[in-house]
Design a protein around this motif. Structure first.
Motif, PDB file in Angstrom:
ATOM      1  N   GLY A   5       0.809  -1.207   0.000  1.00  0.00           N
ATOM      2  CA  GLY A   5       0.000   0.000   0.000  1.00  0.00           C
ATOM      3  C   GLY A   5       0.840   1.253   0.000  1.00  0.00           C
ATOM      4  N   GLU A   6       2.015   1.205   0.670  1.00  0.00           N
ATOM      5  CA  GLU A   6       2.873   2.376   0.677  1.00  0.00           C
ATOM      6  C   GLU A   6       3.383   2.684  -0.723  1.00  0.00           C
ATOM      7  N   ASP A   7       3.649   1.631  -1.513  1.00  0.00           N
ATOM      8  CA  ASP A   7       4.135   1.855  -2.868  1.00  0.00           C
ATOM      9  C   ASP A   7       3.034   2.365  -3.780  1.00  0.00           C
ATOM     10  N   ARG A   8       1.777   1.942  -3.490  1.00  0.00           N
ATOM     11  CA  ARG A   8       0.681   2.376  -4.340  1.00  0.00           C
ATOM     12  C   ARG A   8       0.298   3.831  -4.095  1.00  0.00           C
ATOM     13  N   ALA A   9       0.594   4.353  -2.911  1.00  0.00           N
ATOM     14  CA  ALA A   9       0.227   5.730  -2.591  1.00  0.00           C
ATOM     15  C   ALA A   9       1.162   6.676  -3.348  1.00  0.00           C
ATOM     16  N   THR A  10       0.661   7.235  -4.451  1.00  0.00           N
ATOM     17  CA  THR A  10       1.477   8.102  -5.289  1.00  0.00           C
ATOM     18  C   THR A  10       1.387   9.536  -4.797  1.00  0.00           C
ATOM     19  N   ALA A  11       2.379  10.326  -5.137  1.00  0.00           N
ATOM     20  CA  ALA A  11       2.418  11.731  -4.747  1.00  0.00           C
ATOM     21  C   ALA A  11       1.398  12.514  -5.570  1.00  0.00           C
ATOM     22  N   PRO A  12       0.837  13.611  -5.004  1.00  0.00           N
ATOM     23  CA  PRO A  12      -0.134  14.422  -5.738  1.00  0.00           C
ATOM     24  C   PRO A  12       0.474  14.953  -7.034  1.00  0.00           C
ATOM     25  N   THR A  13      -0.313  14.877  -8.106  1.00  0.00           N
ATOM     26  CA  THR A  13       0.138  15.377  -9.416  1.00  0.00           C
ATOM     27  C   THR A  13      -0.712  16.535  -9.911  1.00  0.00           C
ATOM     28  N   GLY A  14      -1.812  16.831  -9.221  1.00  0.00           N
ATOM     29  CA  GLY A  14      -2.686  17.917  -9.658  1.00  0.00           C
ATOM     30  C   GLY A  14      -2.270  19.256  -9.058  1.00  0.00           C
ATOM     31  N   PRO A  15      -2.940  20.344  -9.460  1.00  0.00           N
ATOM     32  CA  PRO A  15      -2.619  21.672  -8.920  1.00  0.00           C
ATOM     33  C   PRO A  15      -3.223  21.876  -7.538  1.00  0.00           C
ATOM     34  N   TRP A  16      -2.556  22.708  -6.749  1.00  0.00           N
ATOM     35  CA  TRP A  16      -3.050  23.102  -5.429  1.00  0.00           C
ATOM     36  C   TRP A  16      -3.383  21.885  -4.566  1.00  0.00           C
ATOM     37  N   TRP A  17      -4.643  21.777  -4.116  1.00  0.00           N
ATOM     38  CA  TRP A  17      -4.998  20.700  -3.203  1.00  0.00           C
ATOM     39  C   TRP A  17      -5.522  19.459  -3.914  1.00  0.00           C
ATOM     40  N   TRP A  18      -5.616  19.492  -5.242  1.00  0.00           N
ATOM     41  CA  TRP A  18      -6.094  18.311  -5.961  1.00  0.00           C
ATOM     42  C   TRP A  18      -4.956  17.301  -6.131  1.00  0.00           C
ATOM     43  N   THR A  19      -5.262  16.047  -5.924  1.00  0.00           N
ATOM     44  CA  THR A  19      -4.260  14.997  -6.113  1.00  0.00           C
ATOM     45  C   THR A  19      -4.087  14.651  -7.588  1.00  0.00           C
ATOM     46  N   ARG A  20      -5.129  14.872  -8.399  1.00  0.00           N
ATOM     47  CA  ARG A  20      -5.048  14.573  -9.823  1.00  0.00           C
ATOM     48  C   ARG A  20      -5.677  15.708 -10.621  1.00  0.00           C
ATOM     49  N   TRP A  21      -5.243  15.833 -11.858  1.00  0.00           N
ATOM     50  CA  TRP A  21      -5.816  16.838 -12.755  1.00  0.00           C
ATOM     51  C   TRP A  21      -7.271  16.519 -13.074  1.00  0.00           C
ATOM     52  N   ARG A  22      -7.606  15.242 -13.070  1.00  0.00           N
ATOM     53  CA  ARG A  22      -8.980  14.866 -13.368  1.00  0.00           C
ATOM     54  C   ARG A  22      -9.946  15.440 -12.333  1.00  0.00           C
ATOM     55  N   GLY A  23      -9.563  15.399 -11.061  1.00  0.00           N
ATOM     56  CA  GLY A  23     -10.396  15.996 -10.020  1.00  0.00           C
ATOM     57  C   GLY A  23     -10.503  17.498 -10.156  1.00  0.00           C
ATOM     58  N   ALA A  24      -9.396  18.141 -10.548  1.00  0.00           N
ATOM     59  CA  ALA A  24      -9.441  19.593 -10.720  1.00  0.00           C
ATOM     60  C   ALA A  24     -10.368  19.989 -11.869  1.00  0.00           C
ATOM     61  N   VAL A  25     -10.319  19.243 -12.959  1.00  0.00           N
ATOM     62  CA  VAL A  25     -11.196  19.539 -14.103  1.00  0.00           C
ATOM     63  C   VAL A  25     -12.651  19.311 -13.734  1.00  0.00           C
ATOM     64  N   LEU A  26     -12.946  18.228 -12.995  1.00  0.00           N
ATOM     65  CA  LEU A  26     -14.327  17.961 -12.582  1.00  0.00           C
ATOM     66  C   LEU A  26     -14.860  19.061 -11.686  1.00  0.00           C
ATOM     67  N   ASP A  27     -14.093  19.468 -10.666  1.00  0.00           N
ATOM     68  CA  ASP A  27     -14.548  20.532  -9.774  1.00  0.00           C
ATOM     69  C   ASP A  27     -14.692  21.849 -10.508  1.00  0.00           C
ATOM     70  N   GLY A  28     -13.789  22.136 -11.438  1.00  0.00           N
ATOM     71  CA  GLY A  28     -13.912  23.369 -12.216  1.00  0.00           C
ATOM     72  C   GLY A  28     -15.163  23.372 -13.078  1.00  0.00           C
ATOM     73  N   SER A  29     -15.476  22.213 -13.673  1.00  0.00           N
ATOM     74  CA  SER A  29     -16.688  22.123 -14.490  1.00  0.00           C
ATOM     75  C   SER A  29     -17.937  22.293 -13.636  1.00  0.00           C
ATOM     76  N   LEU A  30     -17.975  21.632 -12.486  1.00  0.00           N
ATOM     77  CA  LEU A  30     -19.128  21.788 -11.592  1.00  0.00           C
ATOM     78  C   LEU A  30     -19.275  23.223 -11.109  1.00  0.00           C
ATOM     79  N   ALA A  31     -18.166  23.857 -10.786  1.00  0.00           N
ATOM     80  CA  ALA A  31     -18.223  25.255 -10.329  1.00  0.00           C
ATOM     81  C   ALA A  31     -18.719  26.170 -11.450  1.00  0.00           C
ATOM     82  N   LEU A  32     -18.292  25.900 -12.677  1.00  0.00           N
ATOM     83  CA  LEU A  32     -18.749  26.722 -13.802  1.00  0.00           C
ATOM     84  C   LEU A  32     -20.248  26.574 -14.017  1.00  0.00           C
ATOM     85  N   VAL A  33     -20.746  25.321 -13.997  1.00  0.00           N
ATOM     86  CA  VAL A  33     -22.186  25.104 -14.165  1.00  0.00           C
ATOM     87  C   VAL A  33     -22.961  25.741 -13.017  1.00  0.00           C
TER      88      VAL A  33
END
Length: 441
Positions: A5-33
């Motif tokens: 499990g320690e090896d599977r836990a990857t470092a955050p790759t997204g901006p700011w507090w997002w761990t992934r860019w996919r989460g940042a894009v989803l939250d940005g889309s929801l905020a825009l709507v």
């Protein structure tokens, strides 16, 4: 092995507090709507409140944009939903905010309190709105309709996102628990594998030691006697031809027996049939397990002493001592106590101690008078072999017998393995003494 499990836990790759860019894009889309929705709903709010339309639209856009920080501050999003509820805007923000609040690691009492506030606020706003619309449209409705509409609307906008969020949280915790358990089992399996390798390595070392000890018992004593007889043969060849012939016959017999025993052990090393199973897994055909070699060496060592399949025993000490006497060594045997039967490994160990001690006498003190003492006691058997210094200095090396220093080590290992005590060392008179006490319950 799989990654932990320690090896599977990857470092955050997204901006700011997002761990992934996919989460940042989803939250940005929801905020825009949400911002577009609240901006459109800001128009009737500005008209009802008597403020400029632009102010209502900007207020709605700013309120809806709060959904962008739902992962970082879910409580702030729900509080914003409750705050703009009287303006009748932020329905999407309310649904997403309540789901996020319940799904993320927020204390359950906080989730219950904010969900209750949202439910109550939605109920009040819906009650007032339905009653105003009914009065404005001059509709005649039953007294039950307005409360029913308020309750069902508030429950429909609050309960589903909260329940879905709680389900996602419970499922996430279950998956984490299963992953931690799998990682723990993997670490345990790895530890067990390491311990198994250590035990296997220890077993290999023990088996190698056993093979070396048994081969030493097979070869050392008989070959030592051969060398001694050969030296005697060389000395009396011209003076006493009759004795020379006798010694030559003894040397030949011992040589043939030693060769037969060595051939048997070497045959086990090369064999792929019989008692040794055929190797598998692509190993070389000559790769015979050490246990099989050790068993063959032990059997050959037992036959070398004339003890048959069960190995040598104390009743054969007379024959062993007779071989040394025939080689020109004076050996006296004394027995104390009443002889009785012992466990096979006890008798074999006692026999091997005497055998190896006599071999050392032939190597290092040829011709020295030797005393073999055997004491039968209540719960143990004591063996002592002591030789006087050789009558001629340097006689010990006259026959040129090599010494690898393994005889005393092998004797100590045998005795200690049975829980006994082994002591060896020079005597004050210049000889050498070997003593062993072996438990024999």
């Amino acid at each position: 092995m799989t990654t932990t499990g320690e090896d599977r836990a990857t470092a955050p790759t997204g901006p700011w507090w997002w761990t992934r860019w996919r989460g940042a894009v989803l939250d940005g889309s929801l905020a825009l709507v949400s911002a577009v929705e609240c901006g459109l709903e800001g128009v009737p709010f500005a008209r009802d409140a008597g403020i400029p339309t632009a102010v209502g639209v900007v207020f709605g856009v700013l309120a809806g944009s709060v959904l962008l920080v739902r992962r970082r501050w879910p409580i702030a999003v729900v509080l914003m939903v409750i705050a703009v509820m009287p303006a009748q805007m932020g329905y999407l923000m309310g649904l997403v905010g309540l789901y996020t609040l319940a799904a993320y690691e927020v204390p359950r009492r906080v989730v219950a309190a904010l969900a209750g506030m949202s439910l109550l606020g939605t109920m009040i706003v819906t009650f007032v709105r339905v009653q105003q619309d009914a009065a404005r449209a001059d509709l005649t409705l039953g007294n039950w309709f307005v409360p029913f509409a308020a309750v069902t609307t508030s429950l429909g906008l609050t309960a589903p996102p909260v329940l879905l969020g709680l389900y996602v949280r419970a499922r996430r915790r279950l998956m984490e628990s299963l992953r931690e358990r799998a990682d723990s089992l993997e670490r345990e399996l790895q530890l067990l594998a390491e311990r198994a390798e250590e035990r296997a390595e220890w077993a290999r070392r023990e088996e190698r030691t056993r093979i070396a000890r048994e081969m030493h018992d097979v070869v050392a004593h008989r070959v030592s006697l051969m060398v001694v007889h050969a030296a005697a043969l060389q000395a009396v060849a011209r003076k006493d031809p009759e004795k020379a012939v006798k010694n030559a016959a003894l040397v030949g017999d011992m040589g043939r027996q030693a060769l037969a025993e060595l051939r048997e052990m070497l045959g086990v090393l090369r064999s792929t049939e019989g008692q040794v199973p055929a190797p598998r897994g692509g190993k070389d055909e000559g790769d015979v397990p050490l246990a099989a070699v050790g068993a063959a060496a032990a059997a050959a060592a037992s036959r070398a002493a004339g003890g048959g399949a069960e190995g040598p025993c104390l009743s054969e000490l007379d024959e062993l001592i007779g071989q040394s006497v025939a080689a020109g060594t004076t050996v006296e045997l004394s027995v104390e106590g009443e002889a009785r039967s012992y466990a096979p490994e006890v008798e074999q160990t006692a026999y091997r101690v005497v055998q190896e001690a006599l071999t050392n006498v032939h190597k290092h003190a040829a011709g020295a008078k030797t005393y073999v003492r055997l004491a039968h006691r209540a719960s143990e058997i004591a063996v002592q072999v002591e030789n006087e210094p050789p009558s001629v200095p340097g006689a010990g090396s006259a026959a040129g017998l090599p010494s690898g220093g393994n005889g005393l080590v092998g004797m100590r290992e045998r005795v200690v393995a049975l829980g006994g005590v082994f002591v060896s060392g020079p005597t004050e008179a210049g000889g050498f003494r070997v003593s062993a006490v072996i438990p024999a319950p």
